[in-house]
Design an enzyme around this catalytic site. Structure first.
Site, short mmCIF file in Angstrom:
data_model
loop_
_atom_site.label_atom_id
_atom_site.label_comp_id
_atom_site.label_asym_id
_atom_site.label_seq_id
_atom_site.Cartn_x
_atom_site.Cartn_y
_atom_site.Cartn_z
N GLN A 88 0.78 -1.25 0.00
CA GLN A 88 0.00 0.00 0.00
C GLN A 88 0.81 1.30 0.00
OE1 GLN A 88 -3.35 2.35 2.65
NE2 GLN A 88 -2.98 0.24 3.18
N GLU A 116 1.20 -1.27 8.19
CA GLU A 116 0.39 -0.14 8.67
C GLU A 116 0.27 -0.01 10.19
OE1 GLU A 116 -1.49 2.40 7.04
OE2 GLU A 116 -1.88 3.00 9.10
N ASP A 125 0.54 3.80 5.98
CA ASP A 125 0.82 3.46 4.58
C ASP A 125 0.52 4.63 3.65
OD1 ASP A 125 1.79 0.91 4.79
OD2 ASP A 125 -0.16 -0.04 4.71
N GLY A 180 -8.03 20.28 19.33
CA GLY A 180 -7.65 21.68 19.45
C GLY A 180 -8.17 22.29 20.73
N GLY A 181 -8.16 23.61 20.80
CA GLY A 181 -8.60 24.29 22.01
C GLY A 181 -10.11 24.41 22.13
N1 CAO Z 1 11.78 -10.20 -9.18
C1 CAO Z 1 12.44 -11.01 -8.29
N2 CAO Z 1 12.37 -10.83 -6.96
C2 CAO Z 1 11.60 -9.81 -6.51
C3 CAO Z 1 10.89 -8.96 -7.37
C4 CAO Z 1 11.01 -9.18 -8.77
N3 CAO Z 1 10.38 -8.41 -9.66
N4 CAO Z 1 10.22 -8.06 -6.62
C5 CAO Z 1 10.49 -8.34 -5.34
N5 CAO Z 1 11.32 -9.40 -5.27
C6 CAO Z 1 11.91 -10.01 -4.08
C7 CAO Z 1 12.75 -9.05 -3.28
O1 CAO Z 1 14.01 -8.88 -3.88
C8 CAO Z 1 12.84 -9.78 -1.94
O2 CAO Z 1 13.83 -10.76 -2.00
P1 CAO Z 1 15.02 -10.90 -0.89
O3 CAO Z 1 14.32 -11.03 0.42
O4 CAO Z 1 15.72 -12.13 -1.32
O5 CAO Z 1 15.85 -9.70 -0.95
C9 CAO Z 1 11.49 -10.49 -1.87
O6 CAO Z 1 10.88 -10.34 -3.16
C10 CAO Z 1 10.53 -10.00 -0.84
O7 CAO Z 1 10.51 -8.60 -0.75
P2 CAO Z 1 10.07 -7.92 0.63
O8 CAO Z 1 10.94 -8.45 1.73
O9 CAO Z 1 10.04 -6.46 0.44
O10 CAO Z 1 8.57 -8.46 0.79
P3 CAO Z 1 7.86 -9.09 2.07
O11 CAO Z 1 6.52 -9.51 1.57
O12 CAO Z 1 8.65 -10.10 2.77
O13 CAO Z 1 7.69 -7.84 3.06
C11 CAO Z 1 6.95 -5.63 3.65
C12 CAO Z 1 6.68 -6.88 2.82
C13 CAO Z 1 5.91 -4.60 3.24
C14 CAO Z 1 6.81 -5.94 5.13
C15 CAO Z 1 8.37 -5.11 3.37
O14 CAO Z 1 8.51 -4.95 1.99
C16 CAO Z 1 8.68 -3.80 4.06
O15 CAO Z 1 8.94 -3.75 5.26
N6 CAO Z 1 8.68 -2.69 3.28
C17 CAO Z 1 9.04 -1.37 3.80
C18 CAO Z 1 7.95 -0.79 4.64
C19 CAO Z 1 6.65 -0.70 3.90
O16 CAO Z 1 6.52 -0.16 2.84
N7 CAO Z 1 5.61 -1.22 4.55
C20 CAO Z 1 4.25 -0.97 4.12
C21 CAO Z 1 3.70 -2.05 3.37
S1 CAO Z 1 2.00 -1.76 3.13
O17 CAO Z 1 1.30 -2.18 4.59
#
Ligand code: CAO
Length: 467
Positions: A58, A180, A209, A288-289
């Site tokens: 998001q 979030e 988000d 607010g106030g």
């Molecule tokens: N091709 C190949 N690999 C890909 C890819 C693509 N096109 N797009 C993503 N990936 C891979 C990434 O490289 C990553 O691999 P590694 O772990 O080996 O480096 C893997 O997909 C997972 O990516 P991620 O760790 O970002 O995803 P997740 O689902 O585990 O975590 C989230 C999700 C949101 C918790 C994390 O991305 C995060 O903390 N983001 C920053 C904060 C944020 O934006 N949070 C809000 C999210 S909305 O509530």
């Protein structure tokens, strides 16, 4: 003689021209002369800006959707076969992208690239050279693990702005993944939301988000503006904790006020309950106030949204007294001044509620507005979805989608008079892969055919099936 005169006149004109031009440029601050086109017909604000959109879930997608509404060409890079994980989350129509995805990814193009595949990396490098901004919200370190370090990107394209959302800024939690509600809790929102005698609460508005996405969008356009002067890109970082704290800044204000005495506008002051050492939860007290509360209207509590927010704004106190049928409160020293009222807010709001309960929330709104008494009905999502004025302004829009049919979405809430947003449906997974390879990256038909068999843009399972 006549000839000589003509010549000198010409000379005068010639010498005047550059000076006049210079003066005009100075007057206009170096900007082009104002467009003669009617407002709304001079292109979109971010026309010509190309975004490499590596966002998911998001926070990041809300940012790039805003930029797309303002006219940027947003190229969303997704993992082949899977795409943004939200495509398949909270699915309501089988076989179609979820509303979670479609409502966050309007006006974008989608290309599938395996960023860990050798050929995929090559395509990404080419995209980096063609784009102005890379936006990502991967877990900390994920972009670097793909080989897309700041140094690598900046070497390929020194003009590139690299914008990131992370859960936390540098510090003890910088490596944590964040969603979030984690941000709402760590940014000071949850500890100050809810009732004093209950647990901390998260809010429905996605301030962690979507709030951080908004912050990031501002960071990006600001960096683009600076780039027009410096010629170089920069990193833009928005931590979700910081974004939430920014939105909760009035609560940090109250934290510091505590040193100087009780927070008199909080209900607990009137109830004689002492304050602790941190900003407490204030229920529905106004931030607010001007004291405010949510009060029952006709139909409550059976109708969960038959309520109105009512603010006892000081300048309209006399009107409030007349409306609720307590005209003596206008002159009674126990009620006539804001200071005198503060310890009695519970009793005052109970009396006002006895009046609001005789009216529907809309009747109450109509009556109170006649006296400029600030108030607002508690509107349900059903009421907002059906609100015709929001439809007219494009804040609520109906969008058609080839797989799910018509659905409602929230359009661009930021209205520019010369850059009018049109909401286009979200892309199907990889819908624009071919056109981006051909038109943006200028791969030949033969090269595109080779890319297709390389596995860089297709899911491994599909490759197996085709074999
Ligand atoms: N091709 C190949 N690999 C890909 C890819 C693509 N096109 N797009 C993503 N990936 C891979 C990434 O490289 C990553 O691999 P590694 O772990 O080996 O480096 C893997 O997909 C997972 O990516 P991620 O760790 O970002 O995803 P997740 O689902 O585990 O975590 C989230 C999700 C949101 C918790 C994390 O991305 C995060 O903390 N983001 C920053 C904060 C944020 O934006 N949070 C809000 C999210 S909305 O509530």
């Amino acid at each position: 003689m006549a000839k000589a005169k003509k010549k000198s006149k010409l000379k005068a004109v010639k010498t005047k021209k550059p000076a006049a031009k210079k003066a005009a440029a100075k007057k206009s601050n170096g900007l082009p002369s104002p467009s003669k086109k009617p407002f709304g017909q001079a292109g979109l604000a971010l026309d010509g800006v190309r975004i490499l959109d590596f966002t998911h879930v998001q926070s990041g997608p809300t940012c790039t959707q805003l930029l797309a509404w303002f006219g940027a060409d947003v190229i969303k890079v997704e993992r082949p076969g899977v795409g943004d994980i939200t495509r398949g989350q909270l699915v309501d129509v089988k076989g179609a992208d979820s509303l979670y995805f479609t409502m966050l990814n309007h006006n974008k193009r989608s290309i599938t690239i395996d960023s860990k595949h050798k050929k995929g990396k090559e395509i990404l490098d080419r995209l980096i050279k063609e784009c102005d901004v890379l936006v990502e919200n991967f877990a900390p370190g994920a972009l670097d693990r793909m080989g897309l370090t700041w140094e690598h990107i900046h070497k390929l394209n020194p003009r590139m702005i690299v914008a990131s959302v992370k859960g936390f800024g540098p510090g003890p939690y910088e490596d944590c993944k964040v969603y979030e509600n984690v941000a709402q809790c760590t940014g000071g929102s949850a500890s100050t939301t809810g009732f004093r005698d209950g647990p901390p609460l998260v809010t429905g508005a996605q301030i962690g988000d979507s709030g951080t996405g908004l912050h990031l969008a501002l960071g990006i356009v600001t960096a683009l503006y600076q780039r027009s002067r410096t010629g170089r890109g920069q990193k833009v970082l928005c931590a979700m904790q910081d974004g939430v704290l920014n939105l909760a800044r009035v609560k940090l204000r109250d934290q510091q006020r505590l040193k100087h005495g009780p927070l008199t506008e909080y209900s607990q002051y009137g109830e004689g309950i002492p304050f602790g050492d941190a900003t407490p939860r204030a229920g529905n007290d106004s931030g607010g106030g001007q004291p405010g509360r949510i009060l029952k209207c006709k139909g409550a509590p059976q109708d969960p949204n038959a309520y109105i927010y009512f603010i006892t704004q000081a300048p309209v106190w006399e009107s409030i007294c007349d409306v609720i049928g307590e005209p003596t409160w206008k002159t009674d020293p126990e009620f006539s001044t804001p200071k005198a009222r503060l310890p009695k807010l519970n009793a005052i709001f109970e009396r006002i509620e006895r009046w609001t309960m005789t009216k529907t929330k809309f009747e109450a709104m109509d009556i109170l507005n006649k006296y400029d008494i600030p108030c607002g009905p508690i509107l349900s999502m059903k009421e907002l979805a059906e609100d015709q004025s929001l439809r007219k302004t494009g804040t609520v829009v109906e969008v058609d989608h080839p797989k799910r049919g018509k659905y409602l979405s929230v359009g661009n809430p930021i209205k520019l008079s010369d850059s009018i947003s049109k909401v286009k449906r979200s892309p199907l997974l990889g819908e624009h892969t071919d056109e981006i390879l051909k038109d943006v990256l200028r791969y030949s038909a033969k090269e595109i055919a080779d890319i297709k068999v390389s596995g860089a843009i297709t899911a491994p399972e599909k490759k197996e099936k085709a074999a």
